[in-house]
Scaffold this motif. Structure first.
Motif, PDB file in Angstrom:
ATOM      1  N   ILE A 380      34.538   0.138  50.801  1.00  0.00           N
ATOM      2  CA  ILE A 380      34.201  -1.274  50.637  1.00  0.00           C
ATOM      3  C   ILE A 380      32.920  -1.445  49.833  1.00  0.00           C
ATOM      4  O   ILE A 380      32.864  -2.224  48.866  1.00  0.00           O
ATOM      5  N   LEU A 381      31.869  -0.719  50.199  1.00  0.00           N
ATOM      6  CA  LEU A 381      30.581  -0.897  49.537  1.00  0.00           C
ATOM      7  C   LEU A 381      30.624  -0.487  48.072  1.00  0.00           C
ATOM      8  O   LEU A 381      30.021  -1.145  47.215  1.00  0.00           O
ATOM      9  N   LYS A 382      31.334   0.605  47.756  1.00  0.00           N
ATOM     10  CA  LYS A 382      31.384   1.053  46.369  1.00  0.00           C
ATOM     11  C   LYS A 382      32.058   0.034  45.459  1.00  0.00           C
ATOM     12  O   LYS A 382      31.802  -0.008  44.261  1.00  0.00           O
ATOM     13  N   ALA A 383      32.932  -0.790  46.035  1.00  0.00           N
ATOM     14  CA  ALA A 383      33.605  -1.821  45.245  1.00  0.00           C
ATOM     15  C   ALA A 383      32.873  -3.156  45.311  1.00  0.00           C
ATOM     16  O   ALA A 383      32.660  -3.827  44.300  1.00  0.00           O
ATOM     17  N   LEU A 384      32.480  -3.553  46.515  1.00  0.00           N
ATOM     18  CA  LEU A 384      31.924  -4.887  46.723  1.00  0.00           C
ATOM     19  C   LEU A 384      30.610  -5.097  46.002  1.00  0.00           C
ATOM     20  O   LEU A 384      30.319  -6.209  45.531  1.00  0.00           O
ATOM     21  N   SER A 402      44.149  -3.695  56.908  1.00  0.00           N
ATOM     22  CA  SER A 402      43.460  -4.743  56.149  1.00  0.00           C
ATOM     23  C   SER A 402      41.954  -4.615  56.348  1.00  0.00           C
ATOM     24  O   SER A 402      41.473  -4.448  57.473  1.00  0.00           O
ATOM     25  N   SER A 403      41.208  -4.715  55.273  1.00  0.00           N
ATOM     26  CA  SER A 403      39.747  -4.639  55.377  1.00  0.00           C
ATOM     27  C   SER A 403      39.190  -5.790  56.206  1.00  0.00           C
ATOM     28  O   SER A 403      38.226  -5.610  56.965  1.00  0.00           O
ATOM     29  N   GLU A 409      33.737  -9.208  60.184  1.00  0.00           N
ATOM     30  CA  GLU A 409      32.426  -9.762  59.869  1.00  0.00           C
ATOM     31  C   GLU A 409      32.247 -10.003  58.373  1.00  0.00           C
ATOM     32  O   GLU A 409      31.336 -10.732  57.956  1.00  0.00           O
ATOM     33  N   LEU A 410      33.099  -9.409  57.525  1.00  0.00           N
ATOM     34  CA  LEU A 410      33.044  -9.701  56.088  1.00  0.00           C
ATOM     35  C   LEU A 410      33.261 -11.180  55.812  1.00  0.00           C
ATOM     36  O   LEU A 410      32.813 -11.698  54.780  1.00  0.00           O
ATOM     37  N   TRP A 442      22.998  -4.459  55.483  1.00  0.00           N
ATOM     38  CA  TRP A 442      23.639  -5.098  56.637  1.00  0.00           C
ATOM     39  C   TRP A 442      24.916  -4.376  57.048  1.00  0.00           C
ATOM     40  O   TRP A 442      25.237  -4.276  58.225  1.00  0.00           O
ATOM     41  N   PHE A 443      25.632  -3.824  56.085  1.00  0.00           N
ATOM     42  CA  PHE A 443      26.940  -3.240  56.348  1.00  0.00           C
ATOM     43  C   PHE A 443      26.866  -1.773  56.770  1.00  0.00           C
ATOM     44  O   PHE A 443      27.879  -1.147  57.024  1.00  0.00           O
TER      45      PHE A 443
END
Length: 458
Positions: A380-384, A402-403, A409-410, A442-443
């Motif tokens: 998630i982080l590498k894309a977001l 599903s993410s 919390e996203l 935060w993530f």
């Protein structure tokens, strides 16, 4: 800020005051940390057992690989630097290190999947601090030791103004380097002095003029904002100076202070810490107006910039990264590993000495075994944190879930206008991109954060 502060995101979404407070927590400290990899290197520990590289890589199914070489030497440690690097200009030390790197490559070659190298990067430290013959050896090792084909691999090398010479640039050009990256940080001598960077503006401009003569496909320049004593006018001056050389790529970094850095947090506060947000906005708007495309909070590039080669594909979500050299990290799907990490001079020198003296490089004994949660957060982080955003279907294809179900919390990002979902892509808004570092922080999972906070650097 940890996710454990808000165990039930619905309680926040349904309470306007709580939602406002959550966003203030994100935006009030936009530069609390710089998360450029997940899990962070300070979460690495001694592994429960030494893992044979043949075992680690046997299940990897990468179509292509990323080869990285780390040269942990520089002319001087800058005040903001906490990288694994040692100020040491001695040619014999460098030669012994490259000898060890060549031995490591010879042992690793048969243990890594037989997949082509799509990207090859040499970083540090300052790789071009090496004498020309040792610099050239790095490419020989990559080609003949690791099978890198320079005609189909993107090749990037980091350099510094004082190490730019005709002989070194001739080598980079002959070795088909596509991207040369040079840290400048500031064109103002007073600001360079404030971060203990021994650099004269005249030396920087000499190096840039010489670099431009070689017409590398991509010239990248790094600048830092929020330096002690920096003003908006002096920041714009450095930006415009950089733009006058028409680089294909620019990275703008906020100044951070970390454990063991020479520049301390109070020096930023004395300079007006709150100005960093306005400095960022000015730089972003100026770069966009000059035709650059924004790809992350830091990276701006010309849309047409790139290698003239027919490059092999390598997805940003792939794990097949081979890190050669002391301080380099390697990534497989479930294990990230490296040598030990330090910032202090004596500890760093000791780690390098152990690496050079080693006869066996075929096991990983320091790193982290990634849980499924770690793998999901990393994906998630590498894309977001980049403008292309998180393709929701790509996550589902990878993890069969599903993410937004795995990490509901996203939704807080959407409810605070920090992100949107468009065409099944979760993407940060312009405001969200500005607070990328806070969102990344935060993530971080509670488990990884605990490991990071308990790390003791020497």
């Amino acid at each position: 800020m940890s996710l454990t502060v808000y165990p039930n995101y619905m309680d926040i979404i349904q309470n306007p005051e709580a939602l406002r407070s959550w966003k203030e927590n994100i935006t009030s400290e936009p530069y609390r940390s710089y998360l450029y990899a997940y899990p962070h290197k300070t979460s690495y520990r001694e592994l429960e057992r030494k893992l044979p590289l043949s075992e680690l890589w046997s299940q990897e199914k990468a179509d292509s690989l990323f080869l990285y070489m780390h040269i942990p030497f520089c002319g001087a440690r800058c005040g903001f630097c906490n990288l694994f690097t040692l100020p040491d200009k001695r040619a014999d030390v460098h030669t012994n290190y490259v000898d060890a790197l060549e031995r490591q490559a010879a042992q690793w070659a048969s243990l890594i999947p037989n997949a082509p190298i799509a990207r090859f990067a040499v970083g540090g430290g300052t790789p071009t601090l090496l004498q020309p013959d040792q610099l050239d050896r790095l490419f020989h090792i990559a080609q003949h030791g690791m099978g890198m084909d320079p005609s189909q691999a993107s090749i990037s090398v980091e350099t510094s103004p004082e190490t730019i010479s005709t002989e070194r640039l001739d080598i980079l050009k002959s070795r088909q380097v596509d991207r040369v990256s040079m840290g400048i940080q500031s064109f103002v001598e007073f600001e360079a002095d404030a971060i203990y960077r021994p650099q004269k503006p005249q030396e920087v401009e000499r190096a840039l003029r010489q670099l431009k003569l070689y017409q590398f496909p991509i010239l990248n320049l790094d600048l830092i904002y929020g330096l002690p004593g920096q003003t908006l006018d002096s920041w714009i001056y450095s930006l415009d100076k950089a733009l006058s050389y028409d680089p294909e790529e620019l990275f703008i970094y906020p100044l951070y202070t970390r454990d063991h850095t020479i520049v301390k947090p109070e020096q930023i506060r004395q300079s007006g810490e709150d100005q960093r947000v306005s400095f960022y906005r000015v730089a972003r708007d100026r770069l966009l107006a000059h035709g650059y495309t924004q790809y992350s909070m830091r990276r701006f590039a010309k849309a047409e910039a790139g290698s003239e080669k027919s490059l092999l594909p390598y997805g940003c979500q792939e794990e097949g990264m081979i890190g050669l050299g002391c301080g380099a990290r390697s990534y497989t799907k479930t294990v990230h590993y490296s040598s030990r990490y330090s910032v202090g001079r004596s500890a760093t020198a000791s780690i390098i000495a152990d690496y050079v003296a080693s006869a066996d490089y075929t096991h990983a004994d320091y790193g982290i075994v990634l849980s499924k949660d770690d793998q999901q957060r990393r994906f998630i982080l590498k894309a977001l944190l980049h403008t292309e955003g998180l393709a929701l279907r790509s996550y589902e294809e990878r993890f069969t879930t599903s993410s937004l179900n795995d990490f509901p919390e996203l939704n807080l990002l959407m409810h605070t206008d920090l992100a949107v979902i468009e065409h099944e892509v979760l993407r940060l808004t312009d405001e969200g991109l500005m607070y990328s570092d806070s969102i990344g922080d935060w993530f971080i999972s509670p488990e990884i954060r605990a490991r990071m906070e308990s790390c003791v650097l020497s």
